[in-house]
Design a protein around this motif. Structure first.
Motif, PDB file in Angstrom:
ATOM      1  N   GLY A 184       0.640  -1.408   0.035  1.00  0.00           N
ATOM      2  CA  GLY A 184      -0.437   0.403  -0.319  1.00  0.00           C
ATOM      3  C   GLY A 184       0.753   1.103   0.267  1.00  0.00           C
ATOM      4  O   GLY A 184       0.465   2.538   0.810  1.00  0.00           O
ATOM      5  N   GLY A 185       2.178   0.992  -0.984  1.00  0.00           N
ATOM      6  CA  GLY A 185       2.707   2.474  -0.137  1.00  0.00           C
ATOM      7  C   GLY A 185       4.101   3.095   0.569  1.00  0.00           C
ATOM      8  O   GLY A 185       4.917   3.556   0.594  1.00  0.00           O
ATOM      9  N   SER A 186       3.585   1.955   1.414  1.00  0.00           N
ATOM     10  CA  SER A 186       4.530   1.741   2.577  1.00  0.00           C
ATOM     11  C   SER A 186       6.033   1.875   2.296  1.00  0.00           C
ATOM     12  O   SER A 186       6.764   0.744   1.141  1.00  0.00           O
ATOM     13  N   PRO A 187       7.150   2.191   2.759  1.00  0.00           N
ATOM     14  CA  PRO A 187       8.475   2.350   2.194  1.00  0.00           C
ATOM     15  C   PRO A 187       9.092   0.822   3.386  1.00  0.00           C
ATOM     16  O   PRO A 187      10.205   1.020   2.367  1.00  0.00           O
ATOM     17  N   ARG A 188       8.878   0.612   3.504  1.00  0.00           N
ATOM     18  CA  ARG A 188       9.370  -0.845   4.026  1.00  0.00           C
ATOM     19  C   ARG A 188       9.308  -1.838   3.230  1.00  0.00           C
ATOM     20  O   ARG A 188       8.945  -1.857   2.315  1.00  0.00           O
ATOM     21  N   VAL A 189      10.566  -3.020   3.873  1.00  0.00           N
ATOM     22  CA  VAL A 189      11.036  -3.549   2.995  1.00  0.00           C
ATOM     23  C   VAL A 189      10.181  -4.924   3.377  1.00  0.00           C
ATOM     24  O   VAL A 189       9.528  -5.037   4.531  1.00  0.00           O
ATOM     25  N   MET A 190       9.446  -5.828   3.061  1.00  0.00           N
ATOM     26  CA  MET A 190       8.944  -6.873   3.388  1.00  0.00           C
ATOM     27  C   MET A 190       8.758  -8.389   1.937  1.00  0.00           C
ATOM     28  O   MET A 190       9.845  -7.940   1.084  1.00  0.00           O
ATOM     29  N   HIS A 191       8.977  -9.336   2.736  1.00  0.00           N
ATOM     30  CA  HIS A 191       9.714 -10.844   1.986  1.00  0.00           C
ATOM     31  C   HIS A 191       8.235 -11.597   2.628  1.00  0.00           C
ATOM     32  O   HIS A 191       7.504 -11.385   3.272  1.00  0.00           O
ATOM     33  N   THR A 192       7.759 -12.182   1.883  1.00  0.00           N
ATOM     34  CA  THR A 192       6.588 -13.501   1.555  1.00  0.00           C
ATOM     35  C   THR A 192       7.081 -14.675   1.611  1.00  0.00           C
ATOM     36  O   THR A 192       7.858 -14.725   0.860  1.00  0.00           O
ATOM     37  N   VAL A 193       5.882 -15.326   2.185  1.00  0.00           N
ATOM     38  CA  VAL A 193       6.790 -17.132   1.709  1.00  0.00           C
ATOM     39  C   VAL A 193       4.873 -17.612   1.266  1.00  0.00           C
ATOM     40  O   VAL A 193       4.131 -17.270   1.267  1.00  0.00           O
ATOM     41  N   ARG A 194       5.433 -18.285  -0.623  1.00  0.00           N
ATOM     42  CA  ARG A 194       4.414 -18.680  -1.038  1.00  0.00           C
ATOM     43  C   ARG A 194       4.479 -20.593  -1.625  1.00  0.00           C
ATOM     44  O   ARG A 194       5.822 -20.878  -1.218  1.00  0.00           O
ATOM     45  N   THR A 195       3.275 -20.984  -2.151  1.00  0.00           N
ATOM     46  CA  THR A 195       3.737 -22.158  -2.665  1.00  0.00           C
ATOM     47  C   THR A 195       4.259 -22.234  -3.759  1.00  0.00           C
ATOM     48  O   THR A 195       3.455 -20.984  -5.057  1.00  0.00           O
TER      49      THR A 195
END
Length: 87
Positions: A53-64
């Protein structure tokens, strides 16, 4: 009692949320979750810069990543259980 005024340091928050240390910590946690869910090839870890949503943070996701992992998630919630420590 008097009123308390809090002034947020937006620049400081942005610096922390985009720092290499936070990126490394979120990546390590995502890899730990993926490993707890099953075989390494069944789950993928992806980095998102710019966050959600435009947040400046770095994120990681885990997906199948495979049909096998998708089936396990649908039937046994393997990825969801790994997220919550196997509960």
């Amino acid at each position: 009692m008097g009123k308390v005024r809090i002034e947020w340091n937006d620049k400081g928050f942005r610096e922390v949320l985009t720092s290499p240390e936070v990126a490394a910590a979120t990546e390590a946690l995502a890899k730990q979750i993926a490993s707890a869910a099953g075989d390494e090839e069944d789950y993928s870890v992806k980095r998102f810069e710019g966050g959600y949503g435009g947040s400046p943070r770095v994120m990681h996701t885990v997906r199948t990543a495979t049909d096998k992992a998708r089936k396990e998630q649908a039937e046994d919630e393997t990825l969801t259980r790994a997220l919550y420590g196997g509960v």
